[in-house]
Design an enzyme around this catalytic site. Structure first.
Site, PDB file in Angstrom:
ATOM      1  N   GLY A  45       0.771  -1.238   0.000  1.00 43.12           N
ATOM      2  CA  GLY A  45       0.000   0.000   0.000  1.00 43.12           C
ATOM      3  C   GLY A  45       0.802   1.288   0.000  1.00 43.12           C
ATOM      4  N   SER A  46       2.018   1.250  -0.573  1.00 43.47           N
ATOM      5  CA  SER A  46       2.790   2.502  -0.559  1.00 43.47           C
ATOM      6  C   SER A  46       2.140   3.556  -1.463  1.00 43.47           C
ATOM      7  CB  SER A  46       4.253   2.272  -0.950  1.00 43.47           C
ATOM      8  OG  SER A  46       4.385   1.996  -2.318  1.00 43.47           O
ATOM      9  N   LEU A  93      -4.300  -6.897  -7.748  1.00 44.97           N
ATOM     10  CA  LEU A  93      -3.841  -7.829  -8.784  1.00 44.97           C
ATOM     11  C   LEU A  93      -4.925  -8.716  -9.392  1.00 44.97           C
ATOM     12  CD1 LEU A  93      -0.372  -8.743  -7.247  1.00 44.97           C
ATOM     13  CD2 LEU A  93      -0.951  -6.914  -8.839  1.00 44.97           C
ATOM     14  N   HIS A  98       0.378   0.940 -13.583  1.00 41.89           N
ATOM     15  CA  HIS A  98       1.168  -0.235 -13.970  1.00 41.89           C
ATOM     16  C   HIS A  98       2.640   0.195 -14.007  1.00 41.89           C
ATOM     17  CE1 HIS A  98       1.721  -4.176 -15.748  1.00 41.89           C
ATOM     18  NE2 HIS A  98       2.605  -3.623 -16.557  1.00 41.89           N
TER      19      HIS A  98
HETATM   20  C1  GAR Z   1       2.966  -0.929  -7.679  1.00 39.76           C
HETATM   21  O1  GAR Z   1       4.268  -0.916  -8.195  1.00 39.76           O
HETATM   22  C2  GAR Z   1       1.954  -1.027  -8.810  1.00 39.76           C
HETATM   23  O2  GAR Z   1       2.339  -0.350  -9.951  1.00 39.76           O
HETATM   24  C3  GAR Z   1       1.940  -2.526  -9.027  1.00 39.76           C
HETATM   25  O3  GAR Z   1       1.928  -3.063  -7.730  1.00 39.76           O
HETATM   26  C4  GAR Z   1       2.731  -2.224  -6.896  1.00 39.76           C
HETATM   27  C5  GAR Z   1       2.005  -1.990  -5.596  1.00 39.76           C
HETATM   28  O4  GAR Z   1       2.848  -1.381  -4.678  1.00 39.76           O
HETATM   29  N1  GAR Z   1       0.806  -2.908  -9.803  1.00 39.76           N
HETATM   30  C6  GAR Z   1       0.874  -3.820 -10.769  1.00 39.76           C
HETATM   31  O5  GAR Z   1       1.889  -4.430 -11.041  1.00 39.76           O
HETATM   32  C7  GAR Z   1      -0.440  -4.057 -11.515  1.00 39.76           C
HETATM   33  N2  GAR Z   1      -0.232  -4.905 -12.639  1.00 39.76           N
HETATM   34  P1  GAR Z   1       2.254  -0.678  -3.381  1.00 39.76           P
HETATM   35  O6  GAR Z   1       1.365  -1.721  -2.701  1.00 39.76           O
HETATM   36  O7  GAR Z   1       3.456  -0.348  -2.549  1.00 39.76           O
HETATM   37  O8  GAR Z   1       1.497   0.526  -3.809  1.00 39.76           O
END
Ligand code: GAR
Length: 195
Positions: free
Chosen positions: A18-19, A91, A110
Site C-alpha cells: 500500500g505505498s 492484482l 502499472h
Molecule cells: C505498484 O508498483 C503497482 O504499480 C503494481 O503493484 C505495486 C504496488 O505497490 N501494480 C501492478 O503491477 C499491476 N499490474 P504498493 O502496494 O506499494 O502501492
C-alpha cells in the site's frame, strides 16, 4: 446562489503493502471536496488495511466468490456513492459488472511503459526482471482506465525513466516506484475533475 459542491468519493483497491495508497491518502487529505471512503483488498493480511485503519477509513476484504459471483461489491460501492475507483497494486482482474457500473471511473497504475510488459502475471518484480533482461533503455509508469482485459484500457498518463546506469531489476523497481509516488496522487486528483 449556493456554493455547495458535493464531495467526490474514492475507493482504493489494493492487494499489498500500500505505498501508493499511502501517498494518495497523504496528498488528497489536504484537498477539500475529495474523500477516500473505502479501502478494499483481496488479502486479509495486506498491510494497506493497516494504513486505512490508521487513517480512519472503512476497509473491506473480498473473497473470490463474492467478488466474481455476486453483486456485493457493486452494491457496496454504490451505497457509498463512490465516484472513482483507484487500483493501487490490486492484482485481480476487475469483473465486467463492476466495469459496467463504473464506466471510465476505474484507474490503474502499472509499473512499466504499456503496451509493453503488461498482461496477466506481469506485476511487481516480474516486470522489472523482464525489462532488465531485455536490456531496455528506459522504463516508467502507465496510468490507464480499466477495461475487461489486464492492462489494456485507455492510457491517460505515462512517465519515463532512464535505465542506462541500471545494474539490477531491483534498481529499476526503485526508480519506477519513485515515479509512481510522485505522479499517481496528482493524476488521480486531476482525473477527478472529469468524473
Ligand atoms: C505498484 O508498483 C503497482 O504499480 C503494481 O503493484 C505495486 C504496488 O505497490 N501494480 C501492478 O503491477 C499491476 N499490474 P504498493 O502496494 O506499494 O502501492
Amino acid at each position: 446562489m449556493s456554493n455547495y459542491q458535493p464531495v467526490k468519493k474514492i475507493a482504493i483497491f489494493a492487494s499489498g503493502r500500500g505505498s501508493n495508497a499511502s501517498k494518495i491518502l497523504d496528498h488528497l487529505g489536504n484537498i477539500s471536496g475529495i474523500e477516500v471512503v473505502l479501502v478494499l483488498s483481496n488479502k486479509l493480511d495486506a498491510y494497506v488495511l493497516n494504513i486505512a485503519k490508521e487513517n480512519n477509513i472503512q476497509t473491506h476484504v473480498v473473497n473470490r466468490d463474492s467478488f466474481y459471483k455476486s453483486d456485493y461489491t457493486v452494491k457496496l460501492l454504490k451505497n457509498l456513492e463512490i465516484d472513482l475507483i483507484v487500483l493501487a497494486g490490486f492484482l485481480w482482474l476487475i469483473p465486467k459488472d463492476l466495469i459496467k457500473a463504473f464506466p471510465d471511473r476505474i484507474l490503474n497504475i502499472h509499473p512499466a511503459l504499456l503496451p509493453k510488459y503488461g498482461g496477466k502475471g506481469m506485476y511487481g518484480q516480474h516486470i522489472h526482471k523482464a525489462v532488465f533482461e531485455a536490456k531496455e533503455k528506459e522504463s516508467g509508469i502507465t496510468i490507464h482506465l480499466v477495461n475487461e482485459k489486464y492492462d489494456e484500457g485507455k492510457i491517460i498518463f505515462q512517465a519515463h525513466c532512464d535505465l542506462s546506469q541500471i545494474k539490477s531489476p531491483e534498481e529499476i523497481g526503485k526508480k519506477v516506484l519513485e515515479l509512481e509516488h510522485k505522479y499517481y496522487p496528482l493524476v488521480v486528483e486531476k482525473y477527478l475533475d472529469r468524473v
